[in-house]
Design a protein around this motif. Structure first.
Motif, PDB file in Angstrom:
ATOM      1  N   MET A  53      -5.537  13.964 -21.127  1.00 20.79           N
ATOM      2  CA  MET A  53      -6.293  14.532 -22.242  1.00 20.79           C
ATOM      3  C   MET A  53      -7.584  13.771 -22.491  1.00 20.79           C
ATOM      4  N   LEU A  54      -7.575  12.465 -22.192  1.00 26.26           N
ATOM      5  CA  LEU A  54      -8.766  11.648 -22.409  1.00 26.26           C
ATOM      6  C   LEU A  54      -9.735  11.685 -21.233  1.00 26.26           C
ATOM      7  N   ASN A  55      -9.327  12.276 -20.135  1.00 29.66           N
ATOM      8  CA  ASN A  55     -10.191  12.323 -18.960  1.00 29.66           C
ATOM      9  C   ASN A  55     -11.374  13.251 -19.196  1.00 29.66           C
ATOM     10  N   PRO A  56     -12.613  12.774 -19.055  1.00 24.28           N
ATOM     11  CA  PRO A  56     -13.790  13.590 -19.362  1.00 24.28           C
ATOM     12  C   PRO A  56     -13.964  14.789 -18.430  1.00 24.28           C
ATOM     13  N   PHE A  57     -13.314  14.767 -17.254  1.00 23.56           N
ATOM     14  CA  PHE A  57     -13.456  15.864 -16.301  1.00 23.56           C
ATOM     15  C   PHE A  57     -12.272  16.830 -16.371  1.00 23.56           C
ATOM     16  N   ALA A  58     -11.426  16.649 -17.386  1.00 24.49           N
ATOM     17  CA  ALA A  58     -10.270  17.528 -17.607  1.00 24.49           C
ATOM     18  C   ALA A  58      -9.364  17.599 -16.388  1.00 24.49           C
ATOM     19  N   GLN A  59      -9.174  16.461 -15.752  1.00 23.78           N
ATOM     20  CA  GLN A  59      -8.283  16.384 -14.583  1.00 23.78           C
ATOM     21  C   GLN A  59      -6.957  15.750 -14.994  1.00 23.78           C
ATOM     22  N   TYR A  60      -5.890  16.282 -14.424  1.00 24.08           N
ATOM     23  CA  TYR A  60      -4.593  15.639 -14.647  1.00 24.08           C
ATOM     24  C   TYR A  60      -4.617  14.244 -14.012  1.00 24.08           C
ATOM     25  N   GLN A  61      -4.133  13.241 -14.779  1.00 24.99           N
ATOM     26  CA  GLN A  61      -4.100  11.862 -14.301  1.00 24.99           C
ATOM     27  C   GLN A  61      -2.654  11.437 -14.004  1.00 24.99           C
ATOM     28  N   VAL A  62      -2.482  10.797 -12.880  1.00 26.71           N
ATOM     29  CA  VAL A  62      -1.165  10.363 -12.424  1.00 26.71           C
ATOM     30  C   VAL A  62      -1.131   8.843 -12.382  1.00 26.71           C
ATOM     31  N   LYS A  63      -0.020   8.274 -12.850  1.00 28.37           N
ATOM     32  CA  LYS A  63       0.154   6.825 -12.773  1.00 28.37           C
ATOM     33  C   LYS A  63       0.546   6.421 -11.347  1.00 28.37           C
ATOM     34  N   SER A  64      -0.114   5.377 -10.822  1.00 30.77           N
ATOM     35  CA  SER A  64       0.300   4.812  -9.540  1.00 30.77           C
ATOM     36  C   SER A  64       0.789   3.389  -9.774  1.00 30.77           C
ATOM     37  N   PHE A  65       1.723   2.970  -8.940  1.00 31.00           N
ATOM     38  CA  PHE A  65       2.382   1.689  -9.150  1.00 31.00           C
ATOM     39  C   PHE A  65       2.238   0.788  -7.931  1.00 31.00           C
ATOM     40  N   GLN A  66       2.300  -0.502  -8.189  1.00 32.80           N
ATOM     41  CA  GLN A  66       2.195  -1.498  -7.127  1.00 32.80           C
ATOM     42  C   GLN A  66       3.558  -1.718  -6.491  1.00 32.80           C
ATOM     43  N   GLN A  67       3.611  -1.517  -5.181  1.00 31.88           N
ATOM     44  CA  GLN A  67       4.889  -1.648  -4.480  1.00 31.88           C
ATOM     45  C   GLN A  67       5.242  -3.111  -4.261  1.00 31.88           C
ATOM     46  N   GLN A  68       6.513  -3.468  -4.495  1.00 31.85           N
ATOM     47  CA  GLN A  68       7.016  -4.781  -4.126  1.00 31.85           C
ATOM     48  C   GLN A  68       7.230  -4.808  -2.609  1.00 31.85           C
ATOM     49  N   SER A  69       6.925  -5.941  -1.980  1.00 30.97           N
ATOM     50  CA  SER A  69       6.937  -6.010  -0.520  1.00 30.97           C
ATOM     51  C   SER A  69       7.995  -6.961   0.018  1.00 30.97           C
ATOM     52  N   ARG A  70       8.435  -6.672   1.232  1.00 26.91           N
ATOM     53  CA  ARG A  70       9.357  -7.546   1.944  1.00 26.91           C
ATOM     54  C   ARG A  70       8.557  -8.463   2.856  1.00 26.91           C
ATOM     55  N   LEU A  71       9.123  -9.616   3.168  1.00 24.99           N
ATOM     56  CA  LEU A  71       8.395 -10.627   3.926  1.00 24.99           C
ATOM     57  C   LEU A  71       9.251 -11.159   5.066  1.00 24.99           C
ATOM     58  N   ASP A  72       8.619 -11.422   6.201  1.00 22.12           N
ATOM     59  CA  ASP A  72       9.266 -12.147   7.287  1.00 22.12           C
ATOM     60  C   ASP A  72       8.942 -13.626   7.121  1.00 22.12           C
ATOM     61  N   VAL A  73       9.983 -14.449   7.099  1.00 21.74           N
ATOM     62  CA  VAL A  73       9.825 -15.892   6.931  1.00 21.74           C
ATOM     63  C   VAL A  73      10.303 -16.576   8.203  1.00 21.74           C
ATOM     64  N   PHE A  74       9.454 -17.437   8.774  1.00 28.02           N
ATOM     65  CA  PHE A  74       9.806 -18.140   9.998  1.00 28.02           C
ATOM     66  C   PHE A  74       9.705 -19.647   9.791  1.00 28.02           C
ATOM     67  N   LEU A  75      10.604 -20.363  10.438  1.00 22.13           N
ATOM     68  CA  LEU A  75      10.528 -21.820  10.516  1.00 22.13           C
ATOM     69  C   LEU A  75      10.310 -22.191  11.971  1.00 22.13           C
ATOM     70  N   LEU A  76       9.169 -22.822  12.262  1.00 20.82           N
ATOM     71  CA  LEU A  76       8.877 -23.327  13.594  1.00 20.82           C
ATOM     72  C   LEU A  76       9.092 -24.837  13.553  1.00 20.82           C
ATOM     73  N   ALA A  77      10.091 -25.329  14.275  1.00 21.93           N
ATOM     74  CA  ALA A  77      10.512 -26.717  14.142  1.00 21.93           C
ATOM     75  C   ALA A  77      10.308 -27.503  15.436  1.00 21.93           C
ATOM     76  N   ASP A  78       9.767 -28.685  15.290  1.00 17.83           N
ATOM     77  CA  ASP A  78       9.602 -29.643  16.373  1.00 17.83           C
ATOM     78  C   ASP A  78      10.977 -30.239  16.701  1.00 17.83           C
ATOM     79  N   LEU A  79      11.431 -30.076  17.939  1.00 19.24           N
ATOM     80  CA  LEU A  79      12.717 -30.615  18.371  1.00 19.24           C
ATOM     81  C   LEU A  79      12.537 -31.713  19.413  1.00 19.24           C
ATOM     82  N   SER A  80      11.436 -32.446  19.328  1.00 18.71           N
ATOM     83  CA  SER A  80      11.201 -33.556  20.249  1.00 18.71           C
ATOM     84  C   SER A  80      12.037 -34.757  19.847  1.00 18.71           C
TER      85      SER A  80
END
Length: 283
Positions: free
Chosen positions: A54-81
């Motif tokens: 209703m507040l949009n000056p161009f009379a366009q329907y406005q949709v809420k967008s959300f920030q996606q939570q993300s998955r992560l790959d975690v690696f440990l690179l270890a010196d075995l000397s």
């Protein structure tokens, strides 16, 4: 002692397309509001915001967008000397195992996948978890194997570890005493440039600051299998401590040139040290 600790992963997870527990920058089905968009740009009528429309000056329907939570790959690179079996104030090999178990447990607790690359003279398939996965049992078996292993030689496979990492950005813990040539470290960092790298420098106070002012001291080169006996005196003590201080500055300069800050673990592995490290970066 192993502590269950949830680390603060940020940068590496921001653009991951897979849903997970970390704040990302991709629009998706998260709970954190990101912005309004015209309905034509985001055709999901379930998220129409009538007030914003209703507040949009161009009379366009406005949709809420959300920030996606993300998955992560975690690696440990270890010196075995062989130098990672040094026993001083603590046993470096035990610390390596503690770090492996703790990082894996923290990653799995947030639904992230964990991978491991053990870097000895060669990369042993039995000490490799790649691609990353959610199998905690495999990590436990590997930790027992490392605990019972006799570490020998140099970490000649160190620069090959990047070959086992994913193409997408991952969080990579790099654990070593970093007594190798700086050129080797720079070569490794160049190959890890698309990942978020956390260098964990495992030093022991008995190697430098705890040296006596006077007395006979035996120095062992574990990787070469050689021992040297020296008469310790204040001038030699100062020379050794100065060399360690210069090496620390050299490592800091090397890692900072690649945009990351090394964490020096001089009192063994403590999960809260890793959390504090991420909090300082976030601050």
């Amino acid at each position: 002692m192993i502590e269950n600790n949830i680390f603060y992963y940020r940068k590496a997870a921001q653009y991951n397309v897979f849903p997970g527990a970390h704040a990302g920058k991709i629009v998706g089905n998260g709970l954190l509001f990101k912005q309004h968009k015209p309905l034509i740009a985001a055709p999901d009528p379930r998220h129409i915001d009538l007030r914003a429309s209703m507040l949009n000056p161009f009379a366009q329907y406005q949709v809420k967008s959300f920030q996606q939570q993300s998955r992560l790959d975690v690696f440990l690179l270890a010196d075995l000397s062989a130098s990672m079996s040094y026993q001083g104030q603590y046993n470096k090999q035990h610390v390596l195992v503690d770090c492996l178990l703790s990082v894996a447990k923290s990653a799995h607790a947030t639904g992230d996948r964990f991978g491991f690359v053990g870097c000895g003279q060669l990369i042993d398939p039995q000490l490799l978890i790649s691609p990353a996965n959610l199998q905690q049992g495999r990590v436990t078996e590997m930790a027992k194997q490392i605990q019972q292993s006799v570490l020998t030689g140099q970490a000649e496979s160190f620069t090959q570890a990047a070959d086992y990492l994913p193409d997408s950005s991952a969080l990579v813990f790099l654990l070593s005493d970093f007594y190798m040539p700086i050129n080797n470290i720079q070569q490794q960092m160049q190959r890890l440039n698309k990942h978020t790298v956390v260098p964990l420098v495992l030093w022991d106070q008995h190697e430098s600051s705890a040296l006596p002012r006077w007395g006979v001291v035996k120095f062992s080169d574990l990787e070469q299998g050689k021992t040297r006996t020296l008469w310790m005196r204040p001038s030699l003590q100062k020379k050794i401590q100065t060399a360690f201080a210069q090496r620390k500055q050299q490592l800091q300069h090397c890692f900072r040139s690649f945009g990351c800050e090394p964490l020096f673990l001089k009192q063994g592995y403590r999960a809260e040290s890793i959390s504090q490290y991420f909090l300082q970066l976030a601050g």
